[in-house]
Design a protein around this motif. Structure first.
Motif, PDB file in Angstrom:
ATOM      1  N   SER A 128       0.823  -1.215   0.000  1.00 40.46           N
ATOM      2  CA  SER A 128       0.000   0.000   0.000  1.00 40.46           C
ATOM      3  C   SER A 128       0.856   1.263   0.000  1.00 40.46           C
ATOM      4  CB  SER A 128      -0.956   0.011   1.190  1.00 40.46           C
ATOM      5  OG  SER A 128      -0.284   0.322   2.394  1.00 40.46           O
ATOM      6  N   GLU A 129       2.050   1.176   0.566  1.00 38.80           N
ATOM      7  CA  GLU A 129       2.930   2.349   0.664  1.00 38.80           C
ATOM      8  C   GLU A 129       3.907   2.482  -0.501  1.00 38.80           C
ATOM      9  OE1 GLU A 129       3.065   2.391   5.556  1.00 38.80           O
ATOM     10  OE2 GLU A 129       4.765   1.556   4.438  1.00 38.80           O
ATOM     11  N   GLU A 130       4.267   1.355  -1.126  1.00 40.51           N
ATOM     12  CA  GLU A 130       5.372   1.386  -2.087  1.00 40.51           C
ATOM     13  C   GLU A 130       4.996   1.114  -3.538  1.00 40.51           C
ATOM     14  OE1 GLU A 130       8.388   2.365  -1.167  1.00 40.51           O
ATOM     15  OE2 GLU A 130       7.871   2.479   0.950  1.00 40.51           O
ATOM     16  N   LEU A 131       3.838   0.500  -3.791  1.00 40.76           N
ATOM     17  CA  LEU A 131       3.469   0.200  -5.177  1.00 40.76           C
ATOM     18  C   LEU A 131       3.261   1.482  -5.971  1.00 40.76           C
ATOM     19  CD1 LEU A 131       0.870  -2.732  -5.103  1.00 40.76           C
ATOM     20  CD2 LEU A 131       3.108  -2.752  -6.197  1.00 40.76           C
ATOM     21  N   GLU A 132       3.778   1.523  -7.188  1.00 41.36           N
ATOM     22  CA  GLU A 132       3.548   2.674  -8.055  1.00 41.36           C
ATOM     23  C   GLU A 132       2.132   2.666  -8.618  1.00 41.36           C
ATOM     24  OE1 GLU A 132       6.626   3.168 -10.982  1.00 41.36           O
ATOM     25  OE2 GLU A 132       8.185   2.956  -9.457  1.00 41.36           O
ATOM     26  N   ASP A 133       1.553   1.488  -8.769  1.00 39.04           N
ATOM     27  CA  ASP A 133       0.179   1.336  -9.246  1.00 39.04           C
ATOM     28  C   ASP A 133      -0.757   1.785  -8.114  1.00 39.04           C
ATOM     29  OD1 ASP A 133      -2.423   0.223  -9.730  1.00 39.04           O
ATOM     30  OD2 ASP A 133      -1.539  -1.279 -11.063  1.00 39.04           O
ATOM     31  N   GLN A 134      -1.255   3.022  -8.216  1.00 35.97           N
ATOM     32  CA  GLN A 134      -2.021   3.603  -7.111  1.00 35.97           C
ATOM     33  C   GLN A 134      -3.315   2.848  -6.832  1.00 35.97           C
ATOM     34  OE1 GLN A 134      -0.626   6.028  -5.127  1.00 35.97           O
ATOM     35  NE2 GLN A 134      -2.287   5.318  -3.821  1.00 35.97           N
ATOM     36  N   GLU A 135      -3.953   2.336  -7.867  1.00 34.91           N
ATOM     37  CA  GLU A 135      -5.183   1.572  -7.665  1.00 34.91           C
ATOM     38  C   GLU A 135      -4.911   0.341  -6.798  1.00 34.91           C
ATOM     39  OE1 GLU A 135      -8.409  -1.235  -9.966  1.00 34.91           O
ATOM     40  OE2 GLU A 135      -6.682  -0.459 -11.073  1.00 34.91           O
ATOM     41  N   LEU A 136      -3.831  -0.372  -7.114  1.00 38.37           N
ATOM     42  CA  LEU A 136      -3.479  -1.551  -6.315  1.00 38.37           C
ATOM     43  C   LEU A 136      -3.003  -1.159  -4.923  1.00 38.37           C
ATOM     44  CD1 LEU A 136      -1.657  -4.283  -8.421  1.00 38.37           C
ATOM     45  CD2 LEU A 136      -3.916  -4.348  -7.367  1.00 38.37           C
ATOM     46  N   ALA A 137      -2.280  -0.053  -4.810  1.00 36.75           N
ATOM     47  CA  ALA A 137      -1.830   0.419  -3.499  1.00 36.75           C
ATOM     48  C   ALA A 137      -3.036   0.680  -2.602  1.00 36.75           C
ATOM     49  CB  ALA A 137      -0.975   1.672  -3.643  1.00 36.75           C
ATOM     50  N   ASP A 138      -4.049   1.335  -3.140  1.00 37.47           N
ATOM     51  CA  ASP A 138      -5.272   1.613  -2.374  1.00 37.47           C
ATOM     52  C   ASP A 138      -5.994   0.314  -2.014  1.00 37.47           C
ATOM     53  OD1 ASP A 138      -4.701   4.298  -2.615  1.00 37.47           O
ATOM     54  OD2 ASP A 138      -6.126   4.645  -4.238  1.00 37.47           O
ATOM     55  N   PHE A 139      -6.013  -0.609  -2.941  1.00 30.22           N
ATOM     56  CA  PHE A 139      -6.654  -1.905  -2.723  1.00 30.22           C
ATOM     57  C   PHE A 139      -5.991  -2.624  -1.536  1.00 30.22           C
ATOM     58  CE2 PHE A 139      -6.718  -6.529  -3.980  1.00 30.22           C
ATOM     59  CZ  PHE A 139      -8.058  -6.753  -3.746  1.00 30.22           C
ATOM     60  N   TYR A 140      -4.665  -2.638  -1.520  1.00 27.76           N
ATOM     61  CA  TYR A 140      -3.954  -3.320  -0.431  1.00 27.76           C
ATOM     62  C   TYR A 140      -4.100  -2.573   0.895  1.00 27.76           C
ATOM     63  CZ  TYR A 140      -2.335  -7.074  -3.290  1.00 27.76           C
ATOM     64  OH  TYR A 140      -2.314  -8.197  -4.072  1.00 27.76           O
ATOM     65  N   ARG A 141      -4.224  -1.267   0.841  1.00 29.45           N
ATOM     66  CA  ARG A 141      -4.467  -0.509   2.071  1.00 29.45           C
ATOM     67  C   ARG A 141      -5.801  -0.920   2.688  1.00 29.45           C
ATOM     68  NH1 ARG A 141      -3.549   3.982   0.072  1.00 29.45           N
ATOM     69  NH2 ARG A 141      -1.360   4.020   0.649  1.00 29.45           N
ATOM     70  N   SER A 142      -6.810  -1.111   1.838  1.00 25.72           N
ATOM     71  CA  SER A 142      -8.133  -1.480   2.348  1.00 25.72           C
ATOM     72  C   SER A 142      -8.136  -2.884   2.964  1.00 25.72           C
ATOM     73  CB  SER A 142      -9.184  -1.381   1.240  1.00 25.72           C
ATOM     74  OG  SER A 142      -9.010  -2.404   0.280  1.00 25.72           O
ATOM     75  N   LEU A 143      -7.319  -3.777   2.429  1.00 24.91           N
ATOM     76  CA  LEU A 143      -7.266  -5.146   2.963  1.00 24.91           C
ATOM     77  C   LEU A 143      -6.383  -5.275   4.201  1.00 24.91           C
ATOM     78  CD1 LEU A 143      -7.052  -7.268  -0.308  1.00 24.91           C
ATOM     79  CD2 LEU A 143      -9.033  -6.900   1.155  1.00 24.91           C
ATOM     80  N   MET A 144      -5.462  -4.360   4.352  1.00 27.74           N
ATOM     81  CA  MET A 144      -4.503  -4.414   5.457  1.00 27.74           C
ATOM     82  C   MET A 144      -5.209  -4.437   6.820  1.00 27.74           C
ATOM     83  SD  MET A 144      -1.536  -1.600   6.160  1.00 27.74           S
ATOM     84  CE  MET A 144      -2.736  -0.311   6.465  1.00 27.74           C
ATOM     85  N   VAL A 145      -6.246  -3.643   6.978  1.00 28.54           N
ATOM     86  CA  VAL A 145      -6.964  -3.566   8.255  1.00 28.54           C
ATOM     87  C   VAL A 145      -7.612  -4.906   8.592  1.00 28.54           C
ATOM     88  CG1 VAL A 145      -8.850  -2.416   9.484  1.00 28.54           C
ATOM     89  CG2 VAL A 145      -7.346  -1.096   7.985  1.00 28.54           C
ATOM     90  N   SER A 146      -8.206  -5.556   7.586  1.00 24.68           N
ATOM     91  CA  SER A 146      -8.818  -6.865   7.815  1.00 24.68           C
ATOM     92  C   SER A 146      -7.794  -7.862   8.306  1.00 24.68           C
ATOM     93  CB  SER A 146      -9.443  -7.404   6.528  1.00 24.68           C
ATOM     94  OG  SER A 146     -10.542  -6.642   6.152  1.00 24.68           O
ATOM     95  N   GLU A 147      -6.630  -7.876   7.682  1.00 23.41           N
ATOM     96  CA  GLU A 147      -5.594  -8.826   8.066  1.00 23.41           C
ATOM     97  C   GLU A 147      -5.155  -8.599   9.507  1.00 23.41           C
ATOM     98  OE1 GLU A 147      -4.697 -11.369   5.810  1.00 23.41           O
ATOM     99  OE2 GLU A 147      -6.369 -10.415   4.799  1.00 23.41           O
ATOM    100  N   ALA A 148      -5.041  -7.345   9.910  1.00 19.38           N
ATOM    101  CA  ALA A 148      -4.657  -7.038  11.294  1.00 19.38           C
ATOM    102  C   ALA A 148      -5.716  -7.546  12.266  1.00 19.38           C
ATOM    103  CB  ALA A 148      -4.444  -5.535  11.465  1.00 19.38           C
ATOM    104  N   ASN A 149      -6.978  -7.366  11.913  1.00 13.83           N
ATOM    105  CA  ASN A 149      -8.063  -7.865  12.766  1.00 13.83           C
ATOM    106  C   ASN A 149      -8.045  -9.385  12.870  1.00 13.83           C
ATOM    107  OD1 ASN A 149      -9.027  -5.289  13.330  1.00 13.83           O
ATOM    108  ND2 ASN A 149     -10.451  -5.306  11.616  1.00 13.83           N
ATOM    109  N   HIS A 150      -7.737 -10.058  11.758  1.00 10.67           N
ATOM    110  CA  HIS A 150      -7.689 -11.522  11.764  1.00 10.67           C
ATOM    111  C   HIS A 150      -6.544 -12.014  12.651  1.00 10.67           C
ATOM    112  CE1 HIS A 150      -9.585 -11.372   7.470  1.00 10.67           C
ATOM    113  NE2 HIS A 150     -10.429 -10.984   8.406  1.00 10.67           N
TER     114      HIS A 150
END
Length: 193
Positions: A128-150
Motif C-alpha cells: 500500500s505504501e510502495e506500489l507505483e500502481d495507485q489503484e493496487l496500493a489503495d486496494f492493499y491498504r483497504s485489505l490491510m486492516v482486515s488482516e490485522a483484525n484476523h
C-alpha cells in the motif's frame, strides 16, 4: 504492533511490480486458503461455539476477498493461474510437533493462522505504501486492516483456549522461527515468499 521479528525488505515490492499478475494470482489463492482454514477449524473444533461463530464470519469475509482479487485479475485481462505451493506456510507449519491434546492442536493451529495473517498484513502495508500502481496500493491498504483484525482474533482465541503463559511463550518462539524462515524468502512475487 504485529510483533514480527524480521520486517520484509522493501525491495520485495520491486520484485512484485515486475509481475503483478503473479502476485494477484498468489494473493487470490491465499484468500482461498484462509477460507479453507476457517472452515477446517469449524469442522475440527465444533465444540468451541464462539470460535465457530467467528469462523463463519471469517469464511464470508475471506471468500469476498478472494472475489475482489479475482475481479482485479479479470479487470486486467488476465485469468486466474494455477495454485502453487506456499513455501512460507510449508516451512512454518513444521514448527510445532504433531499430536498432543485437542486443545494443544487447536492452539497451534490458531498461532499459525495468527502469524500468517500478521505477515500478510505487513506485506499488504508495504504494498500500500510502495506500489507505483495507485489503484493496487489503495486496494492493499483497504485489505490491510482486515488482516490485522484476523491476526489479533486468532491470537486472542489461542490465549483464550490455551494457558496464557504457555501460549505467549509459544508465540514468541514461533515468531523467532518465522524470522529465520523469512531470511531465505522475499525474492519472489508471492504474498509470503
Amino acid at each position: 504492533m504485529l510483533g514480527l521479528k524480521l520486517p520484509t525488505d522493501p525491495r520485495w515490492v520491486n520484485i512484485v511490480e515486475k509481475n503483478i499478475e503473479e502476485i494477484l494470482t498468489d494473493h487470490a489463492y491465499c484468500e482461498q486458503k484462509a477460507t479453507s482454514t476457517a472452515i477446517s477449524l469449524m469442522v475440527s473444533f465444533p465444540e468451541y461455539t464462539e470460535l465457530v461463530q467467528e469462523m463463519v464470519k471469517l469464511v464470508k469475509e475471506e471468500i469476498s476477498h478472494f472475489k475482489m482479487v479475482h475481479d482485479k485479475i479479470l479487470e486486467r485481462g488476465w485469468i486466474l493461474g494455477r495454485d502453487r505451493k506456499d513455501d512460507y506456510v510449508v516451512q512454518l507449519i513444521t514448527f510445532f510437533p504433531k499430536g498432543g491434546s485437542r486443545t494443544t492442536q487447536l492452539v497451534h493451529r490458531l498461532l499459525y493462522a495468527a502469524l500468517i495473517e500478521a505477515r500478510s498484513c505487513e506485506r499488504f502495508k508495504l504494498l500500500s505504501e510502495e506500489l507505483e500502481d495507485q489503484e493496487l496500493a489503495d486496494f492493499y491498504r483497504s485489505l490491510m486492516v482486515s488482516e490485522a483484525n484476523h491476526y489479533t482474533m486468532f491470537l486472542n482465541f489461542a490465549r483464550q483456549y490455551g494457558n496464557r503463559e504457555e501460549v505467549d511463550k509459544k508465540w514468541q518462539e514461533l515468531l523467532v522461527f518465522e524470522a529465520e524462515i523469512m531470511k531465505s524468502l522475499g525474492n519472489k512475487e508471492t504474498i509470503h515468499g
